[in-house]
Design an enzyme around this catalytic site. Structure first.
Site, mmCIF file in Angstrom:
data_model
loop_
_atom_site.group_PDB
_atom_site.id
_atom_site.type_symbol
_atom_site.label_atom_id
_atom_site.label_comp_id
_atom_site.label_asym_id
_atom_site.label_seq_id
_atom_site.Cartn_x
_atom_site.Cartn_y
_atom_site.Cartn_z
ATOM 1 N N LYS A 41 -10.173 -0.510 10.742
ATOM 2 C CA LYS A 41 -10.357 -1.710 9.918
ATOM 3 C C LYS A 41 -10.627 -2.916 10.817
ATOM 4 O O LYS A 41 -10.796 -4.031 10.354
ATOM 5 C CB LYS A 41 -9.117 -1.959 9.071
ATOM 6 C CG LYS A 41 -8.771 -0.738 8.212
ATOM 7 C CD LYS A 41 -8.062 -1.080 6.963
ATOM 8 C CE LYS A 41 -7.426 0.128 6.326
ATOM 9 N NZ LYS A 41 -8.222 0.712 5.254
ATOM 10 N N HIS A 83 0.879 -1.177 0.000
ATOM 11 C CA HIS A 83 0.000 0.000 0.000
ATOM 12 C C HIS A 83 0.916 1.226 0.000
ATOM 13 O O HIS A 83 2.039 1.166 0.506
ATOM 14 C CB HIS A 83 -0.824 -0.062 1.290
ATOM 15 C CG HIS A 83 -1.883 0.977 1.456
ATOM 16 N ND1 HIS A 83 -1.596 2.270 1.822
ATOM 17 C CD2 HIS A 83 -3.232 0.911 1.345
ATOM 18 C CE1 HIS A 83 -2.732 2.956 1.927
ATOM 19 N NE2 HIS A 83 -3.742 2.156 1.642
ATOM 20 N N ASP A 86 3.019 -4.578 7.689
ATOM 21 C CA ASP A 86 1.800 -3.787 7.611
ATOM 22 C C ASP A 86 0.631 -4.756 7.773
ATOM 23 O O ASP A 86 0.274 -5.481 6.840
ATOM 24 C CB ASP A 86 1.758 -3.064 6.255
ATOM 25 C CG ASP A 86 0.429 -2.366 6.016
ATOM 26 O OD1 ASP A 86 -0.494 -2.513 6.839
ATOM 27 O OD2 ASP A 86 0.306 -1.679 4.983
ATOM 28 N N CYS A 130 -4.959 2.851 -3.327
ATOM 29 C CA CYS A 130 -3.688 3.322 -2.756
ATOM 30 C C CYS A 130 -2.584 2.299 -2.995
ATOM 31 O O CYS A 130 -1.765 2.015 -2.109
ATOM 32 C CB CYS A 130 -3.806 3.616 -1.263
ATOM 33 S SG CYS A 130 -4.985 4.899 -0.898
HETATM 34 N N1 PLP Z 1 -1.973 -0.551 4.684
HETATM 35 C C1 PLP Z 1 -2.969 -1.267 4.158
HETATM 36 C C2 PLP Z 1 -2.709 -2.660 3.717
HETATM 37 C C3 PLP Z 1 -4.233 -0.708 4.032
HETATM 38 O O1 PLP Z 1 -5.224 -1.425 3.491
HETATM 39 C C4 PLP Z 1 -4.448 0.615 4.473
HETATM 40 C C5 PLP Z 1 -5.761 1.265 4.304
HETATM 41 O O2 PLP Z 1 -6.423 1.094 3.311
HETATM 42 C C6 PLP Z 1 -3.373 1.311 5.032
HETATM 43 C C7 PLP Z 1 -2.155 0.697 5.119
HETATM 44 C C8 PLP Z 1 -3.534 2.704 5.532
HETATM 45 O O3 PLP Z 1 -4.330 2.703 6.670
HETATM 46 P P1 PLP Z 1 -4.759 4.071 7.362
HETATM 47 O O4 PLP Z 1 -5.338 4.924 6.271
HETATM 48 O O5 PLP Z 1 -5.776 3.649 8.373
HETATM 49 O O6 PLP Z 1 -3.546 4.667 7.969
#
Ligand code: PLP
Length: 411
Positions: A231, A128, A205, A369
């Site tokens: 999430k 991401h 992550d 993203c």
């Molecule tokens: N990493 C992954 C795999 C994600 O799916 C997301 C959110 O879509 C993020 C990081 C970023 O999370 P946040 O926007 O809650 O910081």
């Protein structure tokens, strides 16, 4: 495994989610967008509301009964997180605003401390943006480079070359546990062991993993593990950085201010230990307490039961979607969790998303993203359905009929 588990009582569970009885465009809402943000069950909403109504004040401030009480609730939530991910100490649990902030924290502290000109940061091809951009910023600042572990057409990492990709200059490996686009569950334990054999620390992550799999950071031997409350059936504005204590202790502070200091004079400030050192200012107290309540809720349902139930939904959805002519699923790894991305010949994913929305079906359309993943699969975007423990096979069937209807419209 799943045959020994009592199934989830999804009818009862759904009553905890008021949003699920909404009607959108005259149709019952079908929420298949938990990967973007999970819904919060009533016990979480009520716990946060109780805090705001009856218990609200600041934490770690003074001797008032209210402040001590709030501090206890806040720290109890930290302990719930510790237990939930199997960390050894609450000192290893740092509150952040979310996954993104947690990764930036590591990049700006651990990264700045360890990465020098000519060094390398190794990432996977399915990260991401949250686990790319902070490292790119650091690499630019330091004159370091990013290297990438490739993936195959099924969306599985190609690990044959891992030992060559890790060099004496590799300072960190950043790895997504479950891909938010492809659903791939990466073999993180194995990859961490291989990185550690070369002395390379690993940041995982876990944003899309913790809602769906039982995670034990000590069993994985992760150095850093990060995720977001929203999430995980919890609120926005709160997230977690788990870090091995010796690493956190060695890292410099990030933000400066109240709550993170031992002593301040005009000449010099000394800092508290982890996690306080990384938590300057007033934290998101209600959100942390809410995340604690979400963990209670999920723990009571049982992560193994959730995983088994969602696996069944995913298998059902895959089987039904594969039958639709012109539809291609992106991400067909052997180990998958909870999300299905797809493209349909001749229909832009955004149009597909809007048409589904018209039927009350909430999905995500876009690059998620993860633009490098889009580039890898040569698509501008995908439509993505993501499942949670409150979804049903009937809802999957509504998704499928709605897609078929959209295809008919475009003929
Ligand atoms: N990493 C992954 C795999 C994600 O799916 C997301 C959110 O879509 C993020 C990081 C970023 O999370 P946040 O926007 O809650 O910081």
């Amino acid at each position: 495994m799943s045959t020994l588990l009592q199934p989830l009582d999804v009818t009862a569970i759904r009553k905890d989610f008021p949003l699920l009885s909404r009607v959108l465009h005259g149709k019952p809402v079908v929420y298949l967008d938990s990967a973007v943000s999970g819904q919060m069950p009533l016990p979480v909403i009520e716990r946060m509301s109780k805090y705001e109504r009856d218990e609200h004040t600041n934490v770690h401030r003074g001797v008032s009964t209210l402040s001590q009480e709030a501090t206890d609730f806040f720290e109890a939530a930290r302990e719930k997180v510790r237990k939930f991910i199997g960390a050894g100490s609450i000192k290893e649990i740092v509150w952040t605003r979310g996954t993104t902030e947690a990764i930036n924290l590591v990049a700006q502290t651990f990264g700045r401390m360890t990465v020098k000109a000519g060094d390398e940061i190794l990432l996977s091809a399915m990260e991401h943006h949250a686990n790319i951009v902070p490292w790119q910023m650091l690499a630019e600042e330091k004159g370091a480079t990013l290297k990438v572990i490739p993936m195959n057409n099924a969306g599985e990492l190609i690990l044959d070359s891992l030992d060559e990709l890790i060099t004496d200059r590799t300072k960190l490996l950043g790895l997504i546990h479950v891909s938010n686009v492809l659903g791939t569950v990466n073999p993180v334990k194995q990859i961490i062991a291989r990185a550690h054999a070369r002395g390379v620390p690993v940041l995982v992550d876990g944003a899309q993993a913790v809602p769906h799999l039982r995670v034990d950071v000590r069993d994985l031997d992760a150095d850093f593990y990060v995720f977001s409350g929203h999430k995980l059936s919890g609120p926005t504005g709160i997230g977690v950085l788990y870090g091995r204590l010796e690493l956190l202790e060695a890292m410099p502070p990030w933000h400066g201010g109240g709550s993170m200091i031992r002593n301040v004079t005009w000449e010099k400030t000394t800092y508290l230990g982890a996690p306080a050192k990384f938590e300057a200012g007033t934290p998101a107290i209600a959100a942390a307490i809410g995340l604690g309540a979400a963990i209670d809720y999920l723990t009571e349902l049982g992560l193994d039961r959730i995983a088994a139930y969602e696996h069944d939904l995913l298998a059902h959805a895959t089987e039904r979607l594969e039958r639709i002519p012109g539809l291609r699923i992106l991400g067909t790894a052997k180990e998958k969790a909870s999300v299905i991305s797809f493209v349909v010949e001749g229909i832009h994913p955004h149009d597909m998303g809007s048409l589904l929305d018209g039927d009350g079906v909430v999905v995500r359309a876009g690059h998620h993203c993860a633009q490098p993943v889009m580039t890898r699969f040569n698509v501008p975007a995908t439509t993505r359905a993501s499942f949670a423990y409150f979804n049903t096979r009937d809802e999957v069937d509504v998704l499928v009929s709605s897609i078929i209807k959209a295809i008919e419209l475009f003929k």
